[in-house]
Design a protein around this motif. Structure first.
Motif, PDB file in Angstrom:
ATOM      1  N   THR A  66      66.679   9.551  42.118  1.00 34.89           N
ATOM      2  CA  THR A  66      66.000  10.670  42.059  1.00 34.89           C
ATOM      3  C   THR A  66      66.596  11.718  41.096  1.00 34.89           C
ATOM      4  O   THR A  66      67.868  11.223  40.523  1.00 34.89           O
ATOM      5  N   ALA A  67      65.850  12.548  40.869  1.00 36.57           N
ATOM      6  CA  ALA A  67      66.243  13.395  39.677  1.00 36.57           C
ATOM      7  C   ALA A  67      65.756  14.632  40.028  1.00 36.57           C
ATOM      8  O   ALA A  67      65.046  15.154  40.572  1.00 36.57           O
ATOM      9  N   THR A  96      62.571  16.413  45.105  1.00 39.89           N
ATOM     10  CA  THR A  96      63.854  16.331  44.786  1.00 39.89           C
ATOM     11  C   THR A  96      64.847  17.361  43.925  1.00 39.89           C
ATOM     12  O   THR A  96      65.975  17.289  43.474  1.00 39.89           O
ATOM     13  N   GLY A  97      63.899  18.904  43.750  1.00 37.86           N
ATOM     14  CA  GLY A  97      64.770  19.809  43.246  1.00 37.86           C
ATOM     15  C   GLY A  97      64.355  20.219  41.665  1.00 37.86           C
ATOM     16  O   GLY A  97      65.040  20.769  41.136  1.00 37.86           O
ATOM     17  N   VAL A 200      73.598  21.772  53.075  1.00 35.20           N
ATOM     18  CA  VAL A 200      74.339  20.399  53.365  1.00 35.20           C
ATOM     19  C   VAL A 200      73.809  19.494  52.346  1.00 35.20           C
ATOM     20  O   VAL A 200      72.451  19.322  52.767  1.00 35.20           O
ATOM     21  N   SER A 201      74.628  18.639  51.947  1.00 30.32           N
ATOM     22  CA  SER A 201      74.249  17.471  50.827  1.00 30.32           C
ATOM     23  C   SER A 201      75.109  16.318  51.323  1.00 30.32           C
ATOM     24  O   SER A 201      75.930  16.155  51.674  1.00 30.32           O
ATOM     25  N   LEU A 202      74.368  14.976  51.619  1.00 27.01           N
ATOM     26  CA  LEU A 202      74.793  14.021  52.116  1.00 27.01           C
ATOM     27  C   LEU A 202      74.794  12.929  51.047  1.00 27.01           C
ATOM     28  O   LEU A 202      73.815  12.804  50.134  1.00 27.01           O
ATOM     29  N   THR A 203      75.880  12.140  50.967  1.00 27.47           N
ATOM     30  CA  THR A 203      75.801  11.092  50.030  1.00 27.47           C
ATOM     31  C   THR A 203      76.331   9.642  50.841  1.00 27.47           C
ATOM     32  O   THR A 203      77.377   9.864  51.738  1.00 27.47           O
ATOM     33  N   GLU A 227      66.173  13.306  51.832  1.00 32.28           N
ATOM     34  CA  GLU A 227      65.596  13.092  50.658  1.00 32.28           C
ATOM     35  C   GLU A 227      66.241  14.189  49.472  1.00 32.28           C
ATOM     36  O   GLU A 227      66.213  13.975  48.435  1.00 32.28           O
ATOM     37  N   SER A 228      66.485  15.348  50.119  1.00 31.21           N
ATOM     38  CA  SER A 228      66.931  16.431  49.207  1.00 31.21           C
ATOM     39  C   SER A 228      68.080  17.233  50.260  1.00 31.21           C
ATOM     40  O   SER A 228      67.959  16.977  51.482  1.00 31.21           O
TER      41      SER A 228
END
Length: 665
Positions: A66-67, A96-97, A200-203, A227-228
């Protein structure tokens, strides 16, 4: 207006970066993709990419890239996979921003011998394409390492490696679940609570079969696909649970993070704090060499930051949305301030710095002495595109520049001999491999370079010297100045709209190539353009202003990347054929762009960095839009030959040009 016909099927292995005179603009290319008219990917087992359309992927192994707006990294990217069938998904969308319509590509390297070369993928996506920026393709992966990157000029930092291990397509003996981490961002108060909202971002990572999916649930609700980043905007305590699954089916333990969001305090009387940092290459005296970049950061522990503003050189304050690039030589002062959600404004701060030219004194290495100027992402021989990256040799010249396809050649055979000599030397230097050399040599053989009618090459009408600039003439307001690096830049002190034009001869059918760079101050973009097809500007019977002769009786090929302002963006034929920002293939400010304009029998094609952005036929009967008093429309722009010129639009529309050459056809 008239556009070219829709191209027929393209042979397997063709890439989206294909450059040909009969293709439509990028948007139409993507429509053709959707209809199955183009094949953008190749390699063993590869099939033409299709829009997702909600269908289930063809392969059990799904790898997703994603970008967003960032040109320095992919938002998410896989690092591992197992050998066998796989569905590659590339999404560069609003979801995706991506809020700027910035195009990106997912391109697999097929020429570097250090990596697997058997999967040929080159997907371009942007939020305004026919599939909303989400594309997928089925491939077969083999054990080893693949290199992927973004082929858009200026986006080279977007790259990575995909390590593929032996497997049966279901994960083999992988029994280890993925690892998942969560990060929380947002404005925090003294108690550690998030003011207004939290993100909150997940990796997830998996060293075995690779990550298949990540899921999350907020406050005990059902799990959903991640997804985002997750935005929590409601005051109160929130619990975000998350987990990940790998390709082998292993599921990580469920984890959770707790976040407290509080409303901005109505009693906030404390203004925000603002800091400024200046980055760039510095000389021994602390001055910034060729440019400086100013970044502003504001914090507020009460109601939260509402906005930041800045001003350069005593001008009006503007909203700060991205780092401010300053190119002009001299001393500069950037002032700044911030406001919080309670209406408190900080005191005005400032930072002062000096930008100087590159020191080319004794002992400094000279600039590369390259026979041509061509830094497009792939090797191009005449009109023949290859899949070979346009790398730089140890002398600082690119493969395209060494090939010299713009030089005069007495025959195609002599040109082919030259290309064989160049590519053989580049194999020895490790710039390309043998397969890449063979592809370049085949392109030289297919090209018409050196054939009758195509032997004269390009005329270099601006080479970066004072003597070549003296061949041009300026009319109207504004001015251009010559720089030490061989470029010219419009003035930020001489007001008015004007034009630098080349009066030596008119041209009928031609190919015009040059490089331009947006050097506008602040966050806005420069408004400029290239005029073609206009009559001599002096003593015109119907227009006394020389610069307006070009405006009214020629065509302006627009240069303007700003998201706001004029509706005609880069590549538009101003007033007649509109290219929107999503089609303009915008690049970051400060990036040199290759611009190519072809005019053949009143048919105009415009290429930016090798990609087709517009086609237009100058047929009679078309009116200028929106209507402009006394504009003659295309009826007043019908002539067999005309002159060329460069527009200067105003002191805030700072634009630079270099390497201007033209090839009569």
């Amino acid at each position: 207006m008239t556009h070219g016909s829709l191209p027929g099927p393209v042979p397997r292995g063709s890439r989206l970066l294909h450059h040909g005179p009969a293709t439509r603009r990028t948007l139409v290319l993507l429509v053709a993709l959707c209809l199955g008219a183009l094949t953008l990917v190749s390699g063993p087992g590869a099939r033409a990419q299709q829009p997702n359309g909600g269908a289930e992927p063809a392969a059990e192994q799904v790898l997703t890239w994603t970008a967003d707006n960032d040109i320095n990294r992919y938002l998410t990217q896989p690092t591992t996979a197992v050998a066998g069938e796989a569905t590659l998904v590339f999404e560069n969308s609003a979801a995706t921003g991506n809020t700027t319509s910035m195009p990106h590509t997912l391109t697999f390297d097929t020429t570097n011998p250090d990596y697997n070369n058997d999967v040929d993928v080159n997907i371009m996506a942007n939020p305004n394409d026919v599939n909303g920026g989400r594309w997928e393709v089925d491939v077969v992966l083999t054990p080893g390492t693949y290199r992927f990157f973004c082929a858009i000029p200026g986006h080279g930092a977007m790259q990575g490696e995909l390590v593929v291990t032996e497997g049966d397509g279901g994960g083999g003996e992988d029994t280890t679940p993925p690892e998942v981490t969560a990060t929380v961002e947002g404005e925090q108060n003294a108690d550690g609570n998030y003011v207004g909202s939290a993100t909150v971002s997940l990796t997830a990572t998996d060293e075995g079969s690779g990550v298949d999916s990540v899921e999350y649930a907020v406050n005990g609700e059902e799990f959903a696909a991640y997804e985002s980043p997750i935005v929590l905007g409601t005051p109160g305590d929130h619990t975000v649970a998350y987990r990940a699954t790998d390709v082998a089916g292993n599921v990580s333990e469920e984890q959770e993070t707790t976040v407290t969001v509080v409303e901005p305090s109505g009693e906030d009387t404390t203004p925000p704090e603002v800091t400024a940092t200046v980055d760039g290459e510095r000389d021994a005296d602390g001055n910034y060499v060729t440019m400086a970049t100013v970044s502003l950061t504001a914090t507020d522990t009460g109601s939260g930051v509402a906005g930041i503003e800045y001003a350069t050189g005593g001008e009006e304050f503007l909203p700060y949305t991205e780092p401010v690039m300053v190119h002009s030589v001299g001393e500069h002062t950037v002032t700044y301030r911030a406001t919080d959600n309670a209406g408190n404004s900080s005191e005005t701060g400032s930072v002062t710095f000096t930008v100087v030219e590159q020191d080319q004194g004794p002992g400094a290495p000279p600039p590369p002495d390259c026979p041509e100027s061509d830094d497009r992402p792939l090797v191009v021989v005449g009109d023949e595109w290859t899949n070979v990256p346009n790398r730089t040799d140890r002398h600082g010249c690119t493969v395209n520049e060494r090939i010299e396809d713009e030089a005069p050649w007495s025959s195609n055979g002599s040109f082919q001999n030259h290309v064989r000599h160049v590519t053989t030397a580049m194999i020895d230097d490790g710039v390309i491999d043998r397969r890449g050399a063979e592809e370049i040599q085949a392109a030289a053989e297919r090209s018409s370079i050196g054939d009758p009618g195509n032997r004269d090459g390009y005329q270099r009408i601006f080479t970066g010297t004072a003597q070549s600039l003296d061949r041009w003439s300026h009319v109207g307001g504004g001015a251009f100045g010559l720089n030490d690096d061989g470029s010219i830049t419009s003035s930020d002190t001489v007001a008015g709209m004007g034009m630098l034009w080349f009066p030596e001869q008119p041209y009928d059918d031609f190919v015009l190539r040059m490089k331009w760079r947006d050097d506008a101050p602040g966050t806005r973009s420069a408004n400029s353009g290239v005029f073609v097809g206009f009559p001599r500007v002096h003593d015109h019977p119907e227009e006394s202003r020389p610069e307006w002769v070009a405006i009214k009786y020629g065509h302006e090929i627009q240069i303007y990347d700003d998201a706001l302002g004029d509706q005609y963006k880069t590549g538009s034929v101003y007033g007649f054929d509109l290219v929107n920002r999503g089609e303009a293939l915008t690049t970051p400010k400060g990036t040199w762009n290759d611009y190519e304009i072809r005019v053949v029998d009143q048919h105009y094609t415009v290429y930016r960095n090798g990609l087709l952005v517009n086609e237009f036929t100058n047929a009679p009967g078309q009116l200028f839009s929106p209507p402009r008093a006394d504009d003659p429309g295309t009826d007043g722009r019908q002539r067999d030959a005309g002159y060329i010129g460069l527009q200067t639009h105003g002191t805030s529309d700072v634009i630079s040009f270099r390497d201007i050459r033209i090839k009569p056809l």
